[in-house]
Design a protein around this motif. Structure first.
Motif, PDB file in Angstrom:
ATOM      1  N   SER A   1      37.755  34.979  38.458  1.00  0.00           N
ATOM      2  CA  SER A   1      36.340  34.571  38.547  1.00  0.00           C
ATOM      3  C   SER A   1      35.456  35.725  39.001  1.00  0.00           C
ATOM      4  O   SER A   1      34.367  35.950  38.446  1.00  0.00           O
ATOM      5  N   ASP A   2      35.903  36.458  40.027  1.00  0.00           N
ATOM      6  CA  ASP A   2      35.110  37.570  40.547  1.00  0.00           C
ATOM      7  C   ASP A   2      34.907  38.648  39.488  1.00  0.00           C
ATOM      8  O   ASP A   2      33.829  39.243  39.387  1.00  0.00           O
TER       9      ASP A   2
ATOM     10  N   GLU B   1      32.298  37.432  37.094  1.00  0.00           N
ATOM     11  CA  GLU B   1      30.985  37.508  37.758  1.00  0.00           C
ATOM     12  C   GLU B   1      30.391  38.917  37.615  1.00  0.00           C
ATOM     13  O   GLU B   1      29.194  39.084  37.368  1.00  0.00           O
TER      14      GLU B   1
ATOM     15  N   ILE C   1      34.199  31.494  34.729  1.00  0.00           N
ATOM     16  CA  ILE C   1      34.066  31.634  36.189  1.00  0.00           C
ATOM     17  C   ILE C   1      34.461  30.333  36.882  1.00  0.00           C
ATOM     18  O   ILE C   1      35.245  30.321  37.841  1.00  0.00           O
ATOM     19  N   THR C   2      33.935  29.214  36.390  1.00  0.00           N
ATOM     20  CA  THR C   2      34.222  27.904  36.983  1.00  0.00           C
ATOM     21  C   THR C   2      35.690  27.528  36.847  1.00  0.00           C
ATOM     22  O   THR C   2      36.299  26.972  37.777  1.00  0.00           O
TER      23      THR C   2
ATOM     24  N   ASP D   1      30.033  31.579  32.298  1.00  0.00           N
ATOM     25  CA  ASP D   1      29.964  30.560  33.363  1.00  0.00           C
ATOM     26  C   ASP D   1      31.169  29.629  33.332  1.00  0.00           C
ATOM     27  O   ASP D   1      31.715  29.259  34.383  1.00  0.00           O
TER      28      ASP D   1
ATOM     29  N   LYS E   1      37.642  29.431  39.510  1.00  0.00           N
ATOM     30  CA  LYS E   1      37.050  29.498  40.840  1.00  0.00           C
ATOM     31  C   LYS E   1      37.995  28.899  41.883  1.00  0.00           C
ATOM     32  O   LYS E   1      38.556  27.830  41.675  1.00  0.00           O
ATOM     33  N   GLY E   2      38.179  29.605  42.982  1.00  0.00           N
ATOM     34  CA  GLY E   2      38.997  29.083  44.084  1.00  0.00           C
ATOM     35  C   GLY E   2      40.468  29.017  43.816  1.00  0.00           C
ATOM     36  O   GLY E   2      41.209  28.280  44.478  1.00  0.00           O
TER      37      GLY E   2
END
Length: 252
Positions: free
Chosen positions: A213-214, A217, A246-247, A243, A250-251
């Motif tokens: 994700s980073d 970004e 990234i989602t 997007d 994420k995490g």
């Protein structure tokens, strides 16, 4: 009389702004312009074409794999090879005969065979190859055909009078995945770092899911004006693919 002239002026002005002004330039309509059993070519803008070849896998079946051709005048640059030498020969021939263009360079964006599986065909035609230095190292480690020219962070090559940028932003699908950007048409080739909308996570055998994700970004921040985004597999789209990717990770 004054009101009549005023009304005519308003109608004329509105017609120009809404119908004839440059901001209403007709949007390019993508079209498939070549298809065989092993290769599909789709024109997505005036000077950009997706090449799609196929890779048979155990887990995901016969997977379509995208690359990108960008063109200016009678020159092209190719991002990612088709999956094997036969399909790459077919692509090289098509560019020569149908686009009447020279291939200045081929740029594999990571070390998997859906990115450099047909590299030997390009080398046999004396077409130079460029990749991130880590891609060269990983190609050597895995006994794949090795890209000839390495870059540490980014490289800018010329196609006709236009710049073509290839840059490494960080780990994700692999430790070496780079992306390509064609600024004159705001087209991003994300390769396997980026996912089509609604896609799953795909093959993660060489991935760094916590960094993914980073990394994306950073790509998004670098190219805020992007209009077309081409992933390594599936349908192309716009900035929403950034997007979505990234989602998705994420995490993790």
């Amino acid at each position: 009389m004054k009101n009549t002239i005023k009304n005519i002026f308003i109608i004329f002005f509105s017609f120009f702004i809404l119908g004839c002004g440059p901001q209403n330039k007709k949007r390019f309509k993508a079209k498939e312009i070549y298809k065989s059993n092993s290769l599909i070519i789709t024109q997505i803008s005036e000077n950009a074409f997706i090449h799609t070849s196929f890779k048979q896998t155990n887990d995901f079946g016969n997977v379509p794999c995208n690359g990108l051709i960008v063109k200016d005048h009678n020159e092209t640059i190719v991002f990612d090879t088709p999956t094997n030498d036969k399909s790459s020969d077919e692509l090289i021939q098509w560019i020569s005969e149908k686009l009447h263009a020279k291939i200045n360079a081929v740029i594999p964006t990571h070390f998997h065979d859906d990115s450099l599986g047909g590299l030997l065909a390009f080398h046999k035609k004396n077409i130079p190859s460029y990749s991130y230095v880590r891609t060269i190292e990983l190609a050597k480690e895995n006994n794949f055909v090795i890209p000839e020219n390495g870059f540490n962070d980014s490289v800018i090559l010329k196609v006709g009078n236009k710049d073509v940028i290839t840059k490494y932003f960080g780990e994700g699908h692999t430790r070496d995945n780079a992306v390509g950007y064609f600024p004159s048409e705001n087209i991003l080739f994300g390769g396997c770092l980026l996912k089509e909308l609604e896609a799953g996570k795909g093959y993660l055998g060489d991935a760094n899911v916590s960094a993914w994700s980073d990394t994306v970004e950073k790509v998004k921040k670098e190219y805020p004006d992007v209009k077309i985004v081409v992933p390594g597999h599936g349908d192309y789209g716009d900035g929403r693919l950034l997007d979505y990717t990234i989602t998705l990770f994420k995490g993790q």
